[in-house]
Design an enzyme around this catalytic site. Sequence first.
Site, PDB file in Angstrom:
ATOM      1  N   ASN A   9      21.092   4.883 -14.306  1.00  0.00           N
ATOM      2  CA  ASN A   9      22.728   5.351 -14.110  1.00  0.00           C
ATOM      3  C   ASN A   9      23.626   4.085 -14.176  1.00  0.00           C
ATOM      4  O   ASN A   9      23.572   3.410 -13.877  1.00  0.00           O
ATOM      5  CB  ASN A   9      22.530   5.678 -12.354  1.00  0.00           C
ATOM      6  CG  ASN A   9      24.174   6.358 -12.164  1.00  0.00           C
ATOM      7  OD1 ASN A   9      25.117   6.627 -12.875  1.00  0.00           O
ATOM      8  ND2 ASN A   9      24.264   6.245 -10.621  1.00  0.00           N
ATOM      9  N   TRP A  10      24.258   4.578 -16.132  1.00  0.00           N
ATOM     10  CA  TRP A  10      25.405   3.609 -15.797  1.00  0.00           C
ATOM     11  C   TRP A  10      26.557   3.439 -14.568  1.00  0.00           C
ATOM     12  O   TRP A  10      26.750   2.400 -14.802  1.00  0.00           O
ATOM     13  CB  TRP A  10      25.837   4.083 -17.626  1.00  0.00           C
ATOM     14  CG  TRP A  10      24.644   3.034 -18.177  1.00  0.00           C
ATOM     15  CD1 TRP A  10      23.207   3.191 -18.110  1.00  0.00           C
ATOM     16  CD2 TRP A  10      24.259   3.424 -19.997  1.00  0.00           C
ATOM     17  NE1 TRP A  10      22.272   2.906 -19.191  1.00  0.00           N
ATOM     18  CE2 TRP A  10      22.918   2.751 -20.220  1.00  0.00           C
ATOM     19  CE3 TRP A  10      25.341   3.390 -20.603  1.00  0.00           C
ATOM     20  CZ2 TRP A  10      22.554   2.882 -21.920  1.00  0.00           C
ATOM     21  CZ3 TRP A  10      24.534   3.763 -22.419  1.00  0.00           C
ATOM     22  CH2 TRP A  10      23.897   2.817 -22.465  1.00  0.00           C
ATOM     23  N   LYS A  11      27.232   4.338 -14.465  1.00  0.00           N
ATOM     24  CA  LYS A  11      27.876   4.541 -13.454  1.00  0.00           C
ATOM     25  C   LYS A  11      29.362   4.319 -14.615  1.00  0.00           C
ATOM     26  O   LYS A  11      29.262   5.107 -15.419  1.00  0.00           O
ATOM     27  CB  LYS A  11      27.873   3.674 -12.534  1.00  0.00           C
ATOM     28  CG  LYS A  11      27.354   3.546 -11.511  1.00  0.00           C
ATOM     29  CD  LYS A  11      26.721   2.795 -10.663  1.00  0.00           C
ATOM     30  CE  LYS A  11      25.529   3.361  -9.672  1.00  0.00           C
ATOM     31  NZ  LYS A  11      25.449   2.671  -8.570  1.00  0.00           N
ATOM     32  N   HIS A  96      25.696  12.883  -6.684  1.00  0.00           N
ATOM     33  CA  HIS A  96      25.262  11.179  -6.569  1.00  0.00           C
ATOM     34  C   HIS A  96      26.546  10.911  -5.317  1.00  0.00           C
ATOM     35  O   HIS A  96      27.145  11.623  -5.382  1.00  0.00           O
ATOM     36  CB  HIS A  96      25.840  10.469  -7.631  1.00  0.00           C
ATOM     37  CG  HIS A  96      25.647   8.867  -7.558  1.00  0.00           C
ATOM     38  ND1 HIS A  96      26.782   7.794  -6.990  1.00  0.00           N
ATOM     39  CD2 HIS A  96      23.962   8.053  -7.651  1.00  0.00           C
ATOM     40  CE1 HIS A  96      25.844   6.614  -6.601  1.00  0.00           C
ATOM     41  NE2 HIS A  96      24.745   7.337  -7.339  1.00  0.00           N
ATOM     42  N   GLU A  98      28.325   8.780  -4.657  1.00  0.00           N
ATOM     43  CA  GLU A  98      29.409   8.072  -4.708  1.00  0.00           C
ATOM     44  C   GLU A  98      30.320   9.446  -5.311  1.00  0.00           C
ATOM     45  O   GLU A  98      31.419   9.317  -4.698  1.00  0.00           O
ATOM     46  CB  GLU A  98      29.101   6.960  -5.869  1.00  0.00           C
ATOM     47  CG  GLU A  98      29.080   5.752  -5.471  1.00  0.00           C
ATOM     48  CD  GLU A  98      27.880   5.094  -6.927  1.00  0.00           C
ATOM     49  OE1 GLU A  98      28.256   5.275  -8.152  1.00  0.00           O
ATOM     50  OE2 GLU A  98      27.283   4.111  -6.293  1.00  0.00           O
ATOM     51  N   GLU A 168      18.498   7.949  -2.398  1.00  0.00           N
ATOM     52  CA  GLU A 168      19.722   7.077  -2.142  1.00  0.00           C
ATOM     53  C   GLU A 168      20.020   6.333  -0.870  1.00  0.00           C
ATOM     54  O   GLU A 168      20.629   7.601  -1.054  1.00  0.00           O
ATOM     55  CB  GLU A 168      20.332   7.103  -3.577  1.00  0.00           C
ATOM     56  CG  GLU A 168      19.413   7.395  -4.892  1.00  0.00           C
ATOM     57  CD  GLU A 168      20.335   6.837  -6.122  1.00  0.00           C
ATOM     58  OE1 GLU A 168      19.853   6.331  -6.955  1.00  0.00           O
ATOM     59  OE2 GLU A 168      21.602   7.287  -5.867  1.00  0.00           O
ATOM     60  N   GLY A 174      24.095  -0.563  -4.497  1.00  0.00           N
ATOM     61  CA  GLY A 174      24.427  -1.204  -5.418  1.00  0.00           C
ATOM     62  C   GLY A 174      25.004  -2.796  -3.957  1.00  0.00           C
ATOM     63  O   GLY A 174      26.244  -3.934  -4.378  1.00  0.00           O
ATOM     64  N   SER A 214      19.334  -0.390  -5.443  1.00  0.00           N
ATOM     65  CA  SER A 214      18.863  -1.304  -5.587  1.00  0.00           C
ATOM     66  C   SER A 214      17.780  -1.780  -6.016  1.00  0.00           C
ATOM     67  O   SER A 214      16.696  -2.886  -5.144  1.00  0.00           O
ATOM     68  CB  SER A 214      19.231  -2.641  -4.711  1.00  0.00           C
ATOM     69  OG  SER A 214      20.639  -2.464  -4.140  1.00  0.00           O
ATOM     70  N   GLY A 235      20.593   1.606 -11.155  1.00  0.00           N
ATOM     71  CA  GLY A 235      22.188   1.578 -11.360  1.00  0.00           C
ATOM     72  C   GLY A 235      22.312   0.289 -11.657  1.00  0.00           C
ATOM     73  O   GLY A 235      22.508  -0.131 -13.019  1.00  0.00           O
ATOM     74  N   GLY A 236      22.864  -0.842 -11.116  1.00  0.00           N
ATOM     75  CA  GLY A 236      23.036  -2.544 -11.507  1.00  0.00           C
ATOM     76  C   GLY A 236      21.599  -2.790 -12.811  1.00  0.00           C
ATOM     77  O   GLY A 236      21.990  -3.436 -13.492  1.00  0.00           O
TER      78      GLY A 236
HETATM   79  P1  PGA Z   1      21.734  -0.137  -7.396  1.00  0.00           P
HETATM   80  O1  PGA Z   1      22.427   2.162  -7.811  1.00  0.00           O
HETATM   81  O2  PGA Z   1      20.834   0.814  -8.672  1.00  0.00           O
HETATM   82  O3  PGA Z   1      22.847  -0.409  -8.040  1.00  0.00           O
HETATM   83  O4  PGA Z   1      22.052   0.188  -6.406  1.00  0.00           O
HETATM   84  C1  PGA Z   1      21.510   3.716  -7.918  1.00  0.00           C
HETATM   85  C2  PGA Z   1      22.593   4.553  -8.057  1.00  0.00           C
HETATM   86  O5  PGA Z   1      23.525   4.770  -7.561  1.00  0.00           O
HETATM   87  O6  PGA Z   1      21.825   5.478  -8.049  1.00  0.00           O
END
Ligand code: PGA
Length: 251
Positions: A9-11, A96, A98, A168, A174, A214, A235-236
């Site tokens: 998930n590149w966001k 998600h 967010e 999640e 994050g 994470s 994500g990251g």
């Molecule tokens: P993260 O994000 O791996 O940076 O914690 C995961 C996500 O929000 O899908």
Amino acid sequence: MRKNIVAGNWKMNTTVPEGVALAKEVNEALKGADKKCDVVICVPFTHLVSVADVIDQNVLGLGAENCADHKSGAYTGEVSAPMVASTGAKYVILGHSERRQYYGETAETLREKVALALENGLTPIFCIGEVLEERENGTYNEVVKAQIVDALFNLSAEDFGKLVLAYEPVWAIGTGKTATAEQAEDMHAHIRAVIAEKYGKEVADNTSILYGGSCKPSNAAELFAKPNVDGGLIGGAALKCADFMGIVNAF
Ligand code: PGA
């Protein structure tokens, strides 16, 4: 049987040239790899067409990070499920945390999004998860169950069977604070029981449930070794090819 999946998930990261270069690099790395899971990258809308052009979707699946809750019309700035599908993408992240937190997504809008995604042949990667307060006050199982019931239990068993779920915990996204493999396994087993109660054991057993928050090369193997953890939403660590491949190779 359910699939193992590692999805990036590149966001809101990378410009189009940067994203195309990263997608190419991941696609190349996967070509020679003996991978034991499906691999997907979910990228910003602006990147979909260009990324679809440079990857082999038999090797690396492509998805969007959201879609609109309407098919078409006067919704300035929105991107519909048919538009996403027309780029060649096959997946879409929905719900998600967010999006729920910053853009007010509710179970009601998510029901529309899921229906439109499925109508257009997209596989939703549907996210659920509790916030820190709910983890600490012990209501996390009920919270996650309600997220599933409210947004997804209107679906037929056949349609539910097309979903991928991603647990999640919001406190782990994050933050560098991963859920322990035991916490993830307990929740994934709970989620599978919730699905089984409504749709039966077969549908539950066939649903891929990914862990996100994470996840990195150093903790992925322990998480993925748990029987109810079928992969990760990353994500990251999806923004660096070596890290992402480290997670893919954790299977
Ligand atoms: P993260 O994000 O791996 O940076 O914690 C995961 C996500 O929000 O899908």
